[in-house]
Design an enzyme around this catalytic site. Structure first.
Site, PDB file in Angstrom:
ATOM      1  N   HIS A  67      18.335  -2.389  23.687  1.00  0.00           N
ATOM      2  CA  HIS A  67      17.645  -0.961  23.445  1.00  0.00           C
ATOM      3  C   HIS A  67      16.029  -1.033  23.585  1.00  0.00           C
ATOM      4  O   HIS A  67      15.465   0.050  23.862  1.00  0.00           O
ATOM      5  CB  HIS A  67      17.846  -0.644  21.965  1.00  0.00           C
ATOM      6  CG  HIS A  67      19.280  -0.190  21.706  1.00  0.00           C
ATOM      7  ND1 HIS A  67      20.443  -1.158  21.430  1.00  0.00           N
ATOM      8  CD2 HIS A  67      19.965   0.924  21.801  1.00  0.00           C
ATOM      9  CE1 HIS A  67      21.537  -0.607  21.173  1.00  0.00           C
ATOM     10  NE2 HIS A  67      21.375   0.606  21.645  1.00  0.00           N
ATOM     11  N   GLY A 110      18.479  -3.738  16.913  1.00  0.00           N
ATOM     12  CA  GLY A 110      16.948  -3.952  16.421  1.00  0.00           C
ATOM     13  C   GLY A 110      16.449  -2.670  15.670  1.00  0.00           C
ATOM     14  O   GLY A 110      15.483  -2.704  15.107  1.00  0.00           O
TER      15      GLY A 110
END
Length: 139
Positions: A67, A110
């Site tokens: 990501h 994350g």
């Protein structure tokens, strides 16, 4: 008095330029297939009147392993335009144009889980005739 008028005109012109840069950023840019995506808030610097123009965008690319790869790419390009960004979370998208179907699901380890319903709303601005479903299942 002339200086005040000129300054006021400059402020309005600058504000319009910032708004134009923000407006020029497309709301949705995603690939086909199954890939990670991020929901990003893009905003211009605070205006003289205290407002902070902003918009939400969705980005998802097959080429991204993480990501953060997507967010880093997008934030770097927008920073070059004088715009700031904040990642609001991520997940996965399955985009099947052949079936006119999109599935939004999962989360980012994350950045956390993006608001999939907000992502769906944004996707509908580009994929008006697609069936778009959201799920909290899967990764």
């Amino acid at each position: 008095m002339f200086g005040l008028i000129k300054t006021g005109v400059w402020k309005r012109t600058f504000s319009k330029m910032v708004d134009a840069k923000l407006e020029a950023v497309s709301v949705v840019d995603i690939d086909e297939g199954i890939f990670k995506y991020v929901l990003i808030k893009v905003y211009a610097k605070e205006q003289a009147d205290g407002t902070e123009p902003s918009k939400l965008i969705v980005r998802g690319f097959n080429r991204a392993q993480w990501h953060s790869d997507i967010y880093d790419e997008v934030s770097s390009s927008l920073m070059g335009l004088g715009l700031e960004t904040e990642c609001l979370g991520g997940g996965r998208i399955e985009n099947r144009p052949d079936l006119k179907q999109i599935k939004v699901y999962g989360y980012s380890q994350g950045y956390g889980k993006a608001d999939h319903l907000e992502t769906r709303r944004l996707l509908l601005t580009k994929y008006k005739d697609f069936q778009i479903n959201c799920s909290d299942d899967g990764y």
